[in-house]
Scaffold this motif. Sequence first.
Motif, mmCIF file in Angstrom:
data_model
loop_
_atom_site.group_PDB
_atom_site.id
_atom_site.type_symbol
_atom_site.label_atom_id
_atom_site.label_comp_id
_atom_site.label_asym_id
_atom_site.label_seq_id
_atom_site.Cartn_x
_atom_site.Cartn_y
_atom_site.Cartn_z
ATOM 1 N N ILE A 254 1.163 -1.486 -0.182
ATOM 2 C CA ILE A 254 -0.354 -0.129 -0.039
ATOM 3 C C ILE A 254 0.680 1.032 0.211
ATOM 4 O O ILE A 254 0.255 2.332 -0.258
ATOM 5 C CB ILE A 254 -0.642 -0.109 0.759
ATOM 6 N N VAL A 255 2.340 1.428 0.586
ATOM 7 C CA VAL A 255 3.200 2.173 0.678
ATOM 8 C C VAL A 255 3.449 2.761 -0.263
ATOM 9 O O VAL A 255 3.376 4.291 -0.932
ATOM 10 C CB VAL A 255 4.316 2.347 1.770
ATOM 11 N N ALA A 256 3.280 2.296 -1.203
ATOM 12 C CA ALA A 256 3.861 2.125 -3.184
ATOM 13 C C ALA A 256 2.864 2.970 -4.084
ATOM 14 O O ALA A 256 2.787 3.439 -4.753
ATOM 15 C CB ALA A 256 3.637 0.916 -4.283
ATOM 16 N N MET A 257 1.575 3.301 -3.079
ATOM 17 C CA MET A 257 0.505 4.051 -3.665
ATOM 18 C C MET A 257 0.323 5.070 -3.297
ATOM 19 O O MET A 257 -0.191 6.016 -4.444
ATOM 20 C CB MET A 257 -1.038 3.567 -2.855
ATOM 21 N N ARG A 258 1.097 5.888 -2.756
ATOM 22 C CA ARG A 258 1.338 6.965 -2.392
ATOM 23 C C ARG A 258 2.249 7.880 -3.110
ATOM 24 O O ARG A 258 1.473 8.494 -3.772
ATOM 25 C CB ARG A 258 1.969 7.683 -1.578
ATOM 26 N N ALA A 259 3.428 7.329 -4.084
ATOM 27 C CA ALA A 259 3.501 7.740 -5.710
ATOM 28 C C ALA A 259 2.797 7.619 -6.375
ATOM 29 O O ALA A 259 2.864 8.528 -7.275
ATOM 30 C CB ALA A 259 5.071 7.569 -6.015
ATOM 31 N N ALA A 260 1.799 6.450 -7.143
ATOM 32 C CA ALA A 260 0.766 6.604 -7.916
ATOM 33 C C ALA A 260 -0.460 7.675 -7.549
ATOM 34 O O ALA A 260 -0.663 8.418 -8.739
ATOM 35 C CB ALA A 260 0.249 5.345 -7.991
ATOM 36 N N LEU A 261 -0.839 7.889 -6.769
ATOM 37 C CA LEU A 261 -1.909 8.461 -5.941
ATOM 38 C C LEU A 261 -1.302 10.591 -6.565
ATOM 39 O O LEU A 261 -2.271 11.056 -6.724
ATOM 40 C CB LEU A 261 -2.870 8.390 -5.071
ATOM 41 N N ALA A 262 -0.439 9.991 -6.127
ATOM 42 C CA ALA A 262 0.181 12.063 -6.781
ATOM 43 C C ALA A 262 0.894 11.431 -7.283
ATOM 44 O O ALA A 262 1.581 13.105 -8.139
ATOM 45 C CB ALA A 262 1.922 12.302 -5.762
ATOM 46 N N GLY A 263 0.103 11.011 -9.129
ATOM 47 C CA GLY A 263 0.775 11.093 -10.278
ATOM 48 C C GLY A 263 2.514 11.121 -10.396
ATOM 49 O O GLY A 263 3.216 11.759 -11.660
ATOM 50 N N GLU A 264 3.029 10.520 -9.198
ATOM 51 C CA GLU A 264 4.646 10.771 -9.600
ATOM 52 C C GLU A 264 5.483 9.382 -10.211
ATOM 53 O O GLU A 264 6.571 9.127 -10.519
ATOM 54 C CB GLU A 264 5.117 10.940 -7.987
ATOM 55 N N GLU A 265 3.763 8.230 -11.386
ATOM 56 C CA GLU A 265 4.468 7.387 -11.939
ATOM 57 C C GLU A 265 3.787 7.176 -12.784
ATOM 58 O O GLU A 265 2.926 8.112 -13.035
ATOM 59 C CB GLU A 265 4.066 5.737 -10.798
#
Length: 265
Positions: A254-265
């Motif tokens: 779930i920690v990896a979702m932070r970057a995805a939700l911020a548009g960083e991936e």
Amino acid sequence: MNGRATVEQALARLNFKPRELEPGHVWLAGAGPGDPGCLTLEVLAALGQCDALVYDALVSPEVVAVAQGAELFYAGKRGGQPSMKQDDINALLVRLARQGRRVVRLKGGDPYIFGRGGEEALALAGEKIPFRVLSGLTSGLSALAATGIPATMRGINKAVILATGHAAGTDDDIDWAAIARTGQPVVVYMGMANLPVIAAKLLEGGLAPSTPAAVIVAATTPQERIVVATLATIADEAAAAGLASPALIVVGGIVAMRAALAGEE
């Protein structure tokens, strides 16, 4: 229309009628993760009624100030620092109640999630002191939301484990290998001092070194900080960033979702 008027009108439409805090009663209440906006209406109403407030170190001064007419009793607990013993806190609650005071025992987060609220409730029940528990937003889940990490995500996890890291590396420790084998994310309270031990035990239990991990400090407050790394590097990176307790440790996909939700991936 200003924000204050909007809030007042919303409260009026809600028609919230708080219960009365009676003399000789103790309410065990949770203040949430830190931001005053995270207070529940019931806790807010309780603070406005009490004449004795027993509060913890994690409760912000802004929240304490709501109890304007109350006598304040500081009962903070911080790891590695002189703290009021739990038996003394229990005795204080009983004494104040027997004096006919309207008592609120205020804790950061939720009193029943690693807040020793159950111990205090048991002590009050044993002394026939009327009590009530007012839930608060538990810091573990609120910190995730505040920093852009969903506690659950379809395709990533089917459970979330809340654990204490206070006893990591001692005979009273929990089975970190068993937690690792579940493959589910774990949110660790009170584990900052033992982060290297916890990370090592999770790795020994089978979690991949590349498992996403984060440390969150002072979530929802202006002092909020977060370091995101991998399980193999989180202890070193948190130390390099100067992060210290109180903090929460999060390990899992779930920690990896932070970057995805911020548009960083």
